[in-house]
Design an enzyme around this catalytic site. Structure first.
Site, PDB file in Angstrom:
ATOM      1  N   HIS A 223       0.840  -1.276   0.251  1.00 39.24           N
ATOM      2  CA  HIS A 223      -0.112  -0.068   0.237  1.00 39.24           C
ATOM      3  C   HIS A 223       0.751   1.231  -0.118  1.00 39.24           C
ATOM      4  O   HIS A 223       0.162   2.439  -0.056  1.00 39.24           O
ATOM      5  CB  HIS A 223      -1.156  -0.089   1.207  1.00 39.24           C
TER       6      HIS A 223
HETATM    7  C1  UD1 Z   1      -1.738   5.309   6.155  1.00 38.54           C
HETATM    8  C2  UD1 Z   1      -0.594   5.782   6.871  1.00 38.54           C
HETATM    9  C3  UD1 Z   1       0.278   4.455   6.726  1.00 38.54           C
HETATM   10  C4  UD1 Z   1      -0.153   3.123   7.122  1.00 38.54           C
HETATM   11  C5  UD1 Z   1      -1.581   2.910   6.308  1.00 38.54           C
HETATM   12  C6  UD1 Z   1      -2.264   1.695   6.922  1.00 38.54           C
HETATM   13  C7  UD1 Z   1       0.020   8.171   6.970  1.00 38.54           C
HETATM   14  C8  UD1 Z   1       0.596   9.132   6.343  1.00 38.54           C
HETATM   15  N1  UD1 Z   1      -0.140   6.762   6.186  1.00 38.54           N
HETATM   16  O1  UD1 Z   1      -1.712   5.365   4.771  1.00 38.54           O
HETATM   17  O2  UD1 Z   1       1.512   4.915   7.564  1.00 38.54           O
HETATM   18  O3  UD1 Z   1       0.699   2.328   6.754  1.00 38.54           O
HETATM   19  O4  UD1 Z   1      -2.280   4.070   6.959  1.00 38.54           O
HETATM   20  O5  UD1 Z   1      -3.390   1.659   6.268  1.00 38.54           O
HETATM   21  O6  UD1 Z   1      -0.854   8.310   7.855  1.00 38.54           O
HETATM   22  N2  UD1 Z   1      -9.211   5.088   2.411  1.00 38.54           N
HETATM   23  C9  UD1 Z   1     -10.407   4.405   2.268  1.00 38.54           C
HETATM   24  N3  UD1 Z   1     -11.223   4.150   3.360  1.00 38.54           N
HETATM   25  C10 UD1 Z   1     -10.475   4.251   4.662  1.00 38.54           C
HETATM   26  C11 UD1 Z   1      -9.163   5.162   4.548  1.00 38.54           C
HETATM   27  C12 UD1 Z   1      -8.397   5.328   3.447  1.00 38.54           C
HETATM   28  O7  UD1 Z   1     -11.012   4.104   1.242  1.00 38.54           O
HETATM   29  O8  UD1 Z   1     -11.066   3.819   5.788  1.00 38.54           O
HETATM   30  C13 UD1 Z   1      -8.523   5.362   0.971  1.00 38.54           C
HETATM   31  C14 UD1 Z   1      -8.870   6.818   0.647  1.00 38.54           C
HETATM   32  O9  UD1 Z   1      -8.942   6.710  -0.909  1.00 38.54           O
HETATM   33  C15 UD1 Z   1      -7.436   7.408   0.889  1.00 38.54           C
HETATM   34  C16 UD1 Z   1      -6.768   6.273   0.865  1.00 38.54           C
HETATM   35  O10 UD1 Z   1      -7.173   5.222   1.186  1.00 38.54           O
HETATM   36  O11 UD1 Z   1      -7.304   8.587   0.362  1.00 38.54           O
HETATM   37  C17 UD1 Z   1      -5.214   6.528   1.535  1.00 38.54           C
HETATM   38  O12 UD1 Z   1      -5.659   6.566   2.885  1.00 38.54           O
HETATM   39  P1  UD1 Z   1      -4.580   7.587   3.924  1.00 38.54           P
HETATM   40  O13 UD1 Z   1      -5.307   7.396   5.414  1.00 38.54           O
HETATM   41  O14 UD1 Z   1      -4.518   8.871   3.239  1.00 38.54           O
HETATM   42  O15 UD1 Z   1      -3.333   6.884   3.829  1.00 38.54           O
HETATM   43  P2  UD1 Z   1      -2.933   5.236   3.911  1.00 38.54           P
HETATM   44  O16 UD1 Z   1      -2.435   4.923   2.581  1.00 38.54           O
HETATM   45  O17 UD1 Z   1      -4.234   4.300   4.242  1.00 38.54           O
END
Ligand code: UD1
Length: 382
Positions: A223
Site C-alpha cells: 500500500h
Molecule cells: C496510512 C498511513 C500509513 C499506514 C496506512 C495503513 C499516513 C501518512 N499513512 O496510509 O503509514 O501504513 O495508513 O493503512 O498516515 N481509504 C479508504 N477508506 C479508509 C481509509 C482510506 O477508502 O477507511 C482510502 C482513501 O481513498 C484514501 C486512501 O485510502 O485517500 C489513503 O488513505 P490515507 O489515510 O491517506 O493513507 P494510507 O495509505 O491508508
C-alpha cells in the site's frame, strides 16, 4: 471516559490518539493495561479519553478492528476522513485543538506509531502545553520520501517521553539530544495485541472457498505510494511476484489505495486471490498459516518475526532493523531481478530461522502504564 479530568495527584488524565489501521493494534493493549491496573486500585488512577481522528473510517479499515480487538468506542471521533496530507493533517489539528481549547486539558497526550494522526495531534498537544508521550518513538528508516519518516521525526522532536520497541531506538533518540530519563525501552504494543489474540484467530472464508492449505500459499500486502501509486510500477511488481511464485498461490488483501490503482491494470494474475482488507483475526490467521509474506508494511514485519514466518519487504530501508537482524525479514527494495530471486527462495522454503527481539513478550502495555504512573506530569497553560 472519564467524568472528572483533573490534575489531582490521585488521578492522571490521558488522551489516547488513534487514527489509522495500524494505530488500533497499538492502542488496544494500552487501554487494556490501564483498565486492569485501575481495577487493582493502583494510585494514581488513570482516566483516559480515546480520540479517533477518523483518518481511517471504513468498517474494514477501522470498525472491524475496534470490534475484534475489544477496543471501547472512542469518546470522540474527529471524523476527518481522507485528503491530501496537508488537508488531512490540518483537519485533525483544527479538530483536536478545538477539543483541547474547550474544558480541562489532559495531563498527557499519548500518540502511537507514525501516521498523519500521530504527528497532527502531537503538534496540537505540545502547543497547548500538554505533555506528550510517543509510543514507538525513535524508529528511523532514513528515507525522507516516506511521509511516515517525517511524521516520526516531527513527533519525536517535540515529545516529552518515549516508549520504545528497541535499545537501538533509545540510542537514536539519545543521539538526537533526548536525555535518558525520558526514554523507556518497553517492547512492542503491537505484539501485545498479537499474543492477546493468537488463540482467537478466525479462518477467513476465502481460505475454504479457494481450498488453501496451511504453508502452501504466499500472503501479500502492498500500500506504500512508492509501490502502488504508479500503475506501471504496480504492474511490474505484481507480474514479477506472480511469475516467480509459481506454482503456489498468492493471497492479496488489498488496501483501498491499492485497489484504486489495481482497477487500471490490464493483465490478470490467475494464481492471485485478491480480497478486500481483512479484519485483524482473519488477517493474522492468514499470516500464521502462510509459507511466506511479501509486504511493504512495517508492522507486518514485526508480526512475521514473532510468528517465525519468512517475510520479504519491498522497500529500500526499514525503520525496524531488528526484524532483519533478529527476525525473519529481508528488506530487498524493488529491483525486479532481486524480487524474483527472493521469491524463488521463499517458495523453496530456503529461509533463515529468526528469533524474537527482547521485550516483545506481550507485556508492553503493562510496562507503559507502570512507568506512566511515575512520570512528572504537570499541565501548563498555553
Ligand atoms: C496510512 C498511513 C500509513 C499506514 C496506512 C495503513 C499516513 C501518512 N499513512 O496510509 O503509514 O501504513 O495508513 O493503512 O498516515 N481509504 C479508504 N477508506 C479508509 C481509509 C482510506 O477508502 O477507511 C482510502 C482513501 O481513498 C484514501 C486512501 O485510502 O485517500 C489513503 O488513505 P490515507 O489515510 O491517506 O493513507 P494510507 O495509505 O491508508
Amino acid at each position: 471516559m472519564t467524568q472528572n479530568p483533573g490534575n489531582s495527584t490521585d488521578v492522571i488524565f490521558v488522551d489516547l490518539i488513534a487514527g489509522a489501521r495500524p494505530n488500533f493494534m497499538k492502542i488496544g493493549p494500552i487501554i487494556r493495561a490501564i483498565e486492569s491496573s485501575n481495577q487493582t486500585g493502583a494510585v494514581p488512577n488513570i482516566q483516559y479519553r480515546l480520540i479517533h481522528t477518523g483518518q481511517h473510517y471504513d468498517q474494514k479499515m477501522s470498525g472491524d478492528f475496534f470490534d475484534q480487538l475489544n477496543i471501547p468506542k472512542p469518546h470522540l471521533n474527529l471524523g476527518v476522513g481522507s485528503g491530501t496530507h496537508a488537508i488531512q493533517t490540518g483537519r485533525i489539528m483544527k479538530e483536536y485543538e478545538a477539543i483541547l481549547s474547550e474544558g480541562k486539558k489532559p495531563d498527557l497526550c499519548i500518540v502511537v506509531g507514525d501516521v498523519n494522526s500521530t504527528m497532527a495531534c502531537a503538534l496540537v498537544a505540545k502547543k497547548k502545553g500538554v505533555k506528550l508521550a510517543h509510543v514507538e518513538g525513535g524508529l528511523r528508516s532514513r528515507n525522507m520520501e516516506m511521509p511516515e519518516e517525517i511524521n516520526r521525526m516531527v513527533t519525536d522532536s517535540i515529545s516529552d517521553f518515549f516508549f520504545t520497541t528497541s535499545r537501538e531506538a533509545n540510542d537514536i533518540l539519545r543521539q538526537e539530544g533526548h536525555s535518558d530519563h525520558k526514554l523507556f525501552f518497553v517492547g512492542n504494543t503491537m505484539i501485545d495485541s498479537l499474543y492477546q489474540h493468537l488463540d482467537q484467530l478466525i479462518q477467513p472464508d476465502i481460505f475454504k472457498s479457494n481450498e488453501l492449505n496451511s504453508g502452501q500459499y504466499l500472503l501479500m500486502t502492498l500500500h506504500r505510494p512508492a509501490n502502488v501509486d504508479d500503475v506501471d510500477k504496480l504492474e511490474s511488481i505484481l507480474t514479477t511476484v506472480h511469475e516467480a511464485s509459481s506454482p503456489i498461490r498468492i493471497v492479496f488483501p488489498m488496501h483501498p489505495r491499492t485497489q484504486a490503482i489495481y482497477r487500471q491494470l490490464k493483465p490478470s494474475f490467475p494464481r492471485m486471490i485478491i480480497a478486500d482488507p481483512m479484519p485483524y483475526l482473519q488477517f493474522i490467521y492468514l499470516v500464521k498459516h502462510a509459507k511466506g509474506v511479501i509486504t511493504d508494511s512495517g508492522g507486518l514485519t514485526e508480526e512475521t518475526t514473532v510468528l517465525g514466518i519468512p517475510c520479504l519487504t519491498l522497500r529500500k530501508t526499514t525503520e525496524r532493523p531488528e526484524t532483519v537482524t533478529i527476525g525473519t525479514n529481508e528488506v530487498i527494495g524493488q529491483d525486479i531481478e532481486v524480487i524474483q530471486a527472493y521469491v524463488h527462495q521463499m517458495v523453496k522454503g530456503d529461509w533463515k530461522k529468526g528469533g524474537i527481539p527482547d521485550k516483545w513478550d506481550g507485556k508492553t502495555g503493562k510496562r507503559i502504564i507502570e512507568i506512566l504512573r511515575s512520570l512528572p506530569l504537570k499541565t501548563t497553560e498555553s
